[in-house]
Design a protein around this motif. Sequence first.
Motif, PDB file in Angstrom:
ATOM      1  N   VAL A  23      24.001  17.362  -0.996  1.00 52.28           N
ATOM      2  CA  VAL A  23      23.624  16.133  -1.690  1.00 52.28           C
ATOM      3  C   VAL A  23      24.833  15.551  -2.418  1.00 52.28           C
ATOM      4  CG1 VAL A  23      22.178  15.151  -3.514  1.00 52.28           C
ATOM      5  CG2 VAL A  23      21.218  16.835  -1.945  1.00 52.28           C
ATOM      6  N   LEU A  24      25.654  16.431  -2.958  1.00 51.27           N
ATOM      7  CA  LEU A  24      26.874  15.969  -3.628  1.00 51.27           C
ATOM      8  C   LEU A  24      27.759  15.187  -2.655  1.00 51.27           C
ATOM      9  CD1 LEU A  24      28.906  16.035  -6.060  1.00 51.27           C
ATOM     10  CD2 LEU A  24      29.772  18.175  -5.111  1.00 51.27           C
ATOM     11  N   LYS A  25      27.891  15.745  -1.459  1.00 51.25           N
ATOM     12  CA  LYS A  25      28.684  15.063  -0.419  1.00 51.25           C
ATOM     13  C   LYS A  25      28.101  13.688  -0.125  1.00 51.25           C
ATOM     14  CE  LYS A  25      31.631  18.338   1.352  1.00 51.25           C
ATOM     15  NZ  LYS A  25      31.910  18.718  -0.055  1.00 51.25           N
ATOM     16  N   GLU A  26      26.791  13.657   0.006  1.00 55.73           N
ATOM     17  CA  GLU A  26      26.115  12.377   0.294  1.00 55.73           C
ATOM     18  C   GLU A  26      26.374  11.367  -0.812  1.00 55.73           C
ATOM     19  OE1 GLU A  26      21.881  12.446   1.153  1.00 55.73           O
ATOM     20  OE2 GLU A  26      22.225  14.299   2.297  1.00 55.73           O
ATOM     21  N   MET A  27      26.330  11.864  -2.030  1.00 52.89           N
ATOM     22  CA  MET A  27      26.561  10.982  -3.176  1.00 52.89           C
ATOM     23  C   MET A  27      27.928  10.349  -3.069  1.00 52.89           C
ATOM     24  SD  MET A  27      25.308  13.060  -6.549  1.00 52.89           S
ATOM     25  CE  MET A  27      25.454  11.814  -7.819  1.00 52.89           C
ATOM     26  N   GLU A  28      28.897  11.230  -2.829  1.00 58.80           N
ATOM     27  CA  GLU A  28      30.267  10.744  -2.769  1.00 58.80           C
ATOM     28  C   GLU A  28      30.454   9.785  -1.602  1.00 58.80           C
ATOM     29  OE1 GLU A  28      31.941  14.647  -2.891  1.00 58.80           O
ATOM     30  OE2 GLU A  28      32.642  14.401  -4.958  1.00 58.80           O
ATOM     31  N   GLY A  29      29.760  10.101  -0.496  1.00 55.66           N
ATOM     32  CA  GLY A  29      29.863   9.256   0.687  1.00 55.66           C
ATOM     33  C   GLY A  29      29.219   7.894   0.484  1.00 55.66           C
ATOM     34  N   SER A  30      28.230   7.849  -0.387  1.00 56.30           N
ATOM     35  CA  SER A  30      27.521   6.577  -0.554  1.00 56.30           C
ATOM     36  C   SER A  30      28.044   5.799  -1.757  1.00 56.30           C
ATOM     37  CB  SER A  30      26.022   6.841  -0.706  1.00 56.30           C
ATOM     38  OG  SER A  30      25.782   7.493  -1.921  1.00 56.30           O
ATOM     39  N   GLY A  31      29.201   6.196  -2.210  1.00 52.42           N
ATOM     40  CA  GLY A  31      29.826   5.444  -3.303  1.00 52.42           C
ATOM     41  C   GLY A  31      29.151   5.632  -4.644  1.00 52.42           C
ATOM     42  N   CYS A  32      28.371   6.698  -4.732  1.00 49.30           N
ATOM     43  CA  CYS A  32      27.698   6.964  -5.993  1.00 49.30           C
ATOM     44  C   CYS A  32      28.461   8.061  -6.718  1.00 49.30           C
ATOM     45  CB  CYS A  32      26.278   7.414  -5.685  1.00 49.30           C
ATOM     46  SG  CYS A  32      25.218   7.418  -7.102  1.00 49.30           S
ATOM     47  N   ASP A  33      28.909   7.760  -7.903  1.00 52.91           N
ATOM     48  CA  ASP A  33      29.748   8.714  -8.618  1.00 52.91           C
ATOM     49  C   ASP A  33      28.941   9.828  -9.260  1.00 52.91           C
ATOM     50  OD1 ASP A  33      32.315   8.058  -8.168  1.00 52.91           O
ATOM     51  OD2 ASP A  33      32.543   6.788  -9.951  1.00 52.91           O
ATOM     52  N   PRO A  34      29.269  11.065  -8.882  1.00 54.32           N
ATOM     53  CA  PRO A  34      28.635  12.171  -9.599  1.00 54.32           C
ATOM     54  C   PRO A  34      29.094  12.163 -11.052  1.00 54.32           C
ATOM     55  CG  PRO A  34      30.294  12.988  -8.045  1.00 54.32           C
ATOM     56  CD  PRO A  34      30.207  11.514  -7.858  1.00 54.32           C
ATOM     57  N   ASP A  35      28.228  12.493 -11.960  1.00 58.03           N
ATOM     58  CA  ASP A  35      28.617  12.516 -13.370  1.00 58.03           C
ATOM     59  C   ASP A  35      28.607  13.946 -13.903  1.00 58.03           C
ATOM     60  OD1 ASP A  35      25.959  13.087 -13.538  1.00 58.03           O
ATOM     61  OD2 ASP A  35      25.382  11.243 -14.557  1.00 58.03           O
ATOM     62  N   TYR A  36      28.763  14.103 -15.200  1.00 53.86           N
ATOM     63  CA  TYR A  36      28.835  15.460 -15.741  1.00 53.86           C
ATOM     64  C   TYR A  36      27.514  16.210 -15.580  1.00 53.86           C
ATOM     65  CZ  TYR A  36      26.500  13.630 -19.879  1.00 53.86           C
ATOM     66  OH  TYR A  36      25.589  13.056 -20.716  1.00 53.86           O
ATOM     67  N   VAL A  37      26.408  15.480 -15.570  1.00 51.36           N
ATOM     68  CA  VAL A  37      25.114  16.138 -15.358  1.00 51.36           C
ATOM     69  C   VAL A  37      25.063  16.731 -13.954  1.00 51.36           C
ATOM     70  CG1 VAL A  37      22.618  15.800 -15.208  1.00 51.36           C
ATOM     71  CG2 VAL A  37      23.914  14.678 -17.028  1.00 51.36           C
ATOM     72  N   THR A  38      25.600  15.988 -12.995  1.00 51.63           N
ATOM     73  CA  THR A  38      25.640  16.479 -11.617  1.00 51.63           C
ATOM     74  C   THR A  38      26.339  17.832 -11.551  1.00 51.63           C
ATOM     75  OG1 THR A  38      25.997  14.155 -11.005  1.00 51.63           O
ATOM     76  CG2 THR A  38      26.229  15.806  -9.260  1.00 51.63           C
ATOM     77  N   PHE A  39      27.499  17.896 -12.173  1.00 54.34           N
ATOM     78  CA  PHE A  39      28.266  19.143 -12.107  1.00 54.34           C
ATOM     79  C   PHE A  39      27.606  20.271 -12.895  1.00 54.34           C
ATOM     80  CE2 PHE A  39      31.452  15.976 -10.866  1.00 54.34           C
ATOM     81  CZ  PHE A  39      31.811  16.542  -9.647  1.00 54.34           C
ATOM     82  N   ASN A  40      27.051  19.925 -14.027  1.00 60.78           N
ATOM     83  CA  ASN A  40      26.356  20.959 -14.795  1.00 60.78           C
ATOM     84  C   ASN A  40      25.178  21.517 -14.002  1.00 60.78           C
ATOM     85  OD1 ASN A  40      28.128  20.668 -16.883  1.00 60.78           O
ATOM     86  ND2 ASN A  40      26.787  19.366 -18.118  1.00 60.78           N
ATOM     87  N   THR A  41      24.527  20.652 -13.293  1.00 63.50           N
ATOM     88  CA  THR A  41      23.394  21.085 -12.476  1.00 63.50           C
ATOM     89  C   THR A  41      23.869  22.045 -11.386  1.00 63.50           C
ATOM     90  OG1 THR A  41      22.314  18.972 -12.889  1.00 63.50           O
ATOM     91  CG2 THR A  41      21.485  20.276 -11.044  1.00 63.50           C
ATOM     92  N   LEU A  42      24.989  21.730 -10.785  1.00 63.71           N
ATOM     93  CA  LEU A  42      25.533  22.597  -9.744  1.00 63.71           C
ATOM     94  C   LEU A  42      25.969  23.950 -10.317  1.00 63.71           C
ATOM     95  CD1 LEU A  42      27.569  19.965  -7.723  1.00 63.71           C
ATOM     96  CD2 LEU A  42      25.597  21.277  -6.899  1.00 63.71           C
TER      97      LEU A  42
END
Length: 312
Positions: A23-42
């Motif tokens: 999903v992270l890859k998809e986010m990055e591919g779709s121009g959606c910036d992962p934020d700190y919550v994204t990384f904390n979740t991972l």
Amino acid sequence: SISFNIVMKGLCNAGNVDEAFKVLKEMEGSGCDPDYVTFNTLINGLCRVSRVEEGFRVLREMRGRKNCRPSVVSYTTVILGYCREGKLDEAVRVLEEMVESGEKPNLVTYNILLDGFCKAGNVKRAEGLFGKMVDYDVVSYTTMIDGYCKVGQTGEAIRLMNEMQAKGIVPNVYTYSAMISGFCKENKLGEAVCLLEEMRERGIIGKTFMYNSVLDGISKSGNLDQANQIFEKMLESGCKPNKITYTILIYGHCMKARMNEAIGLFHEMLQVGCEPDNVVVAALVSCLLKAAMHKEAKSIIHSLLAKGFSPD
RNA sequence: UCAUAACGAUU
């Protein structure tokens, strides 16, 4: 990215970290910036499946990103991961690194360390930390109470329970649960029963397993009248019995040759949709046969068949 | 939208 984060959290909680990374890859591919919550979740997802090292690596990678600096939550999550593995030295190392990088630990961080020390068998060290803390909440206290109960120090646990209330911190169902199972393990059933009552008076609905451990102790001590009374209160308070509750009570009544009550409980159990296991059925039936209640024994088997269960 | 405490309790 909030929606992405929510999906990732769902995957992580299900233990599917690898999917979460897709999903992270998809986010990055779709121009959606992962934020700190994204990384904390991972990080949390990795730590949950014992991949703490990788989680820590993700934290380090965050440092190189703009607007994704590791936060207190990032560090705390890694600390939790190490605590769960019993690697307290590592956990403390991360704490130090956290402080060095200018991130202040918070109450959650300390609570996690308290629990880590207790679970690692080092209640003394937890005590030391607890004494140095300036801020406490119900989790801090419950963690220590549980720690003391697990090593058989229910007296100290009760002392903390009083202390917390003197400070205006209200015990919750976790607190009672820790105390009650501590008392049950020590066979201090009177105390356990008192706490169950106190809890109900405060409007807290107990969990089934809490009643089960008390009922088990009381039944085994042969005090079936009291067990029945507690069971009544359990139902009144809105706590649902399960298969184990009924098993405990049926056994208890069988042991005291109170067969009619045992039979009554058995039918009640079927009515509320609990599937009895073969062990209880065998016990009940053999007790009935010993008591020369053959008709009743047969009828037990018939009720089971009627419900679609298959007694072996 | 992210991190912490109670329960493998019946045989």
